[in-house]
Design an enzyme around this catalytic site. Structure first.
Site, PDB file in Angstrom:
ATOM      1  N   THR A 154       5.070   0.159   5.053  1.00 18.64           N
ATOM      2  CA  THR A 154       4.092   0.672   5.998  1.00 18.64           C
ATOM      3  C   THR A 154       3.930  -0.333   7.132  1.00 18.64           C
ATOM      4  O   THR A 154       4.048  -1.529   6.933  1.00 18.64           O
ATOM      5  CB  THR A 154       2.759   0.803   5.234  1.00 18.64           C
ATOM      6  OG1 THR A 154       2.933   1.753   4.195  1.00 18.64           O
ATOM      7  CG2 THR A 154       1.606   1.202   6.124  1.00 18.64           C
ATOM      8  N   ARG A 182       1.779  14.469  -2.000  1.00 20.25           N
ATOM      9  CA  ARG A 182       1.058  13.221  -2.276  1.00 20.25           C
ATOM     10  C   ARG A 182       0.452  12.660  -0.979  1.00 20.25           C
ATOM     11  O   ARG A 182       1.058  12.719   0.074  1.00 20.25           O
ATOM     12  CB  ARG A 182       2.037  12.216  -2.872  1.00 20.25           C
ATOM     13  CG  ARG A 182       1.420  10.849  -3.163  1.00 20.25           C
ATOM     14  CD  ARG A 182       2.237   9.756  -2.549  1.00 20.25           C
ATOM     15  NE  ARG A 182       1.640   8.443  -2.796  1.00 20.25           N
ATOM     16  CZ  ARG A 182       1.701   7.442  -1.937  1.00 20.25           C
ATOM     17  NH1 ARG A 182       2.342   7.590  -0.801  1.00 20.25           N
ATOM     18  NH2 ARG A 182       1.135   6.295  -2.204  1.00 20.25           N
ATOM     19  N   VAL A 183      -0.773  12.143  -1.075  1.00 19.16           N
ATOM     20  CA  VAL A 183      -1.450  11.618   0.112  1.00 19.16           C
ATOM     21  C   VAL A 183      -1.413  10.090   0.098  1.00 19.16           C
ATOM     22  O   VAL A 183      -1.800   9.457  -0.876  1.00 19.16           O
ATOM     23  CB  VAL A 183      -2.909  12.132   0.168  1.00 19.16           C
ATOM     24  CG1 VAL A 183      -3.679  11.471   1.304  1.00 19.16           C
ATOM     25  CG2 VAL A 183      -2.912  13.656   0.341  1.00 19.16           C
ATOM     26  N   SER A 184      -0.919   9.522   1.189  1.00 18.30           N
ATOM     27  CA  SER A 184      -0.856   8.063   1.349  1.00 18.30           C
ATOM     28  C   SER A 184      -2.242   7.525   1.717  1.00 18.30           C
ATOM     29  O   SER A 184      -3.096   8.261   2.210  1.00 18.30           O
ATOM     30  CB  SER A 184       0.133   7.769   2.472  1.00 18.30           C
ATOM     31  OG  SER A 184      -0.116   6.507   3.014  1.00 18.30           O
ATOM     32  N   ASP A 185      -2.428   6.237   1.527  1.00 16.39           N
ATOM     33  CA  ASP A 185      -3.693   5.609   1.953  1.00 16.39           C
ATOM     34  C   ASP A 185      -3.788   5.437   3.476  1.00 16.39           C
ATOM     35  O   ASP A 185      -4.884   5.273   4.016  1.00 16.39           O
ATOM     36  CB  ASP A 185      -3.815   4.211   1.328  1.00 16.39           C
ATOM     37  CG  ASP A 185      -2.679   3.303   1.803  1.00 16.39           C
ATOM     38  OD1 ASP A 185      -1.518   3.583   1.435  1.00 16.39           O
ATOM     39  OD2 ASP A 185      -2.932   2.358   2.571  1.00 16.39           O
ATOM     40  N   THR A 203      -1.197  -2.288   3.599  1.00 12.39           N
ATOM     41  CA  THR A 203       0.118  -1.829   3.141  1.00 12.39           C
ATOM     42  C   THR A 203       0.155  -2.005   1.627  1.00 12.39           C
ATOM     43  O   THR A 203      -0.671  -2.717   1.060  1.00 12.39           O
ATOM     44  CB  THR A 203       1.253  -2.622   3.818  1.00 12.39           C
ATOM     45  OG1 THR A 203       2.511  -2.156   3.321  1.00 12.39           O
ATOM     46  CG2 THR A 203       1.159  -4.112   3.531  1.00 12.39           C
ATOM     47  N   GLY A 204       1.114  -1.354   0.984  1.00 11.47           N
ATOM     48  CA  GLY A 204       1.197  -1.469  -0.468  1.00 11.47           C
ATOM     49  C   GLY A 204       1.187  -0.091  -1.110  1.00 11.47           C
ATOM     50  O   GLY A 204       1.513   0.902  -0.459  1.00 11.47           O
ATOM     51  N   GLY A 206      -0.292   3.167  -2.153  1.00 11.23           N
ATOM     52  CA  GLY A 206      -1.440   3.929  -1.675  1.00 11.23           C
ATOM     53  C   GLY A 206      -2.478   4.187  -2.745  1.00 11.23           C
ATOM     54  O   GLY A 206      -3.689   4.095  -2.495  1.00 11.23           O
TER      55      GLY A 206
END
Ligand code: GLY
Length: 280
Positions: A154, A182-185, A203-204, A206
């Site tokens: 990210t 799927r929903v990312s952070d 980053t990382g 989610g």
């Protein structure tokens, strides 16, 4: 003026020293362009500009070079937050645009400022964003060999401008091989948050970042009086019970810059008003 950009995590196990050097050089070039841009633009405009350059660089997992999901499609997410107005806008799981961050920018003008999936795609098309495939040969090869994420990460940017205003912008191609939907952070306040006190981009993984509410939690703690270091250390300690995998960058209204990672190595470049630092 302060700028801090990140390019996600660098994987020591699956990426070469050559890639590390390329990432370092790309980050410094983007930082220099963003510094020039900031002399005539706001924190919000500069954070968007820097992230659009990171999206255009195939070394990073956002825009061009985004990871491919389990069904062979690319779905990207991006968000911006203006610390001065506390307005957040973003797109979740958008397809076929070159710069998701610019769609998030366009959404700042709307009452409905976070769009997902087919709605985000339709909005981008109706707003004049040209169809663009962000798939690269490298990502396709990884997908075909079913290799897990190579640590391309990210991207994000936090900025403090000459008027003391703060902004954060974040963009991602996701984890790679995820279940569609799927929903990312990155387009949530867990992954990207700013107010008048502090701006944070994460980053990382989610799921770990959302479980912690990381960006908003750090900003809230700084708002309530903690230093960046105290807020980061407390918030990252709360990732430990579930071995959360995350990194974050921040700038405060005082011009302090900070970053922390739960696992090595987040790649970043910063400008502290006097000099550049690059770390990979
Ligand atoms: N941090 C990016 C993601 O997990 O989707």
């Amino acid at each position: 003026m302060r700028i801090l950009i990140h390019g996600g995590f660098f994987s020591e196990s699956s990426q070469s020293n050559e890639t590390k050097l390329e990432k370092q050089q790309a980050l410094i070039q983007i930082l220099e362009k963003a510094k020039d841009y900031l002399t005539e633009h706001t924190a919000l405009q500069t954070s968007i500009y820097a992230v659009s350059l990171l999206e255009d660089c195939p070394l990073f997992n956002a825009g061009i070079g985004s990871q491919i999901q389990s069904d062979g499609e690319i779905r990207m997410s991006a968000a911006i937050m203006d610390g001065a107005t506390q307005k957040f806008s973003g797109v979740i799981n958008i397809e076929d645009v070159k710069n998701p961050i610019h769609v998030a920018e366009k959404l700042m003008e709307e009452d409905d400022r976070v769009l997902g999936g087919s709605g985000a795609c339709r909005y981008a098309k109706l707003s004049g964003f040209e169809a663009y495939s962000t798939q690269t040969e490298d990502r396709k090869k990884e997908y075909l060999s079913k290799k897990q994420s190579t640590g391309t990460g990210t991207v994000g940017c936090v900025v403090l401008d000459q008027e003391g205003k703060l902004a954060a912008a974040t963009s991602t191609g996701g984890k790679g091989f995820e279940i569609p939907g799927r929903v990312s952070d990155s387009a949530t306040i867990a992954g990207n948050f700013a107010n008048q006190h502090c701006a944070v981009s994460c980053t990382g993984v989610g799921e770990d970042i959302v479980s912690n509410g990381l960006a908003t939690k750090i900003v809230t703690r700084v708002t309530d009086g903690m230093t960046l270091e105290q807020a980061f250390k407390k918030s990252f300690s709360e990732l430990k019970p579930y071995d959360g995998f995350a990194g974050a960058i921040a700038v405060s209204k005082n011009g302090d810059l900070y970053f922390l990672e739960s696992h090595p190595k987040i790649v970043y470049a910063s400008y502290n008003g006097a000099e550049n630092t690059v770390f990979t």
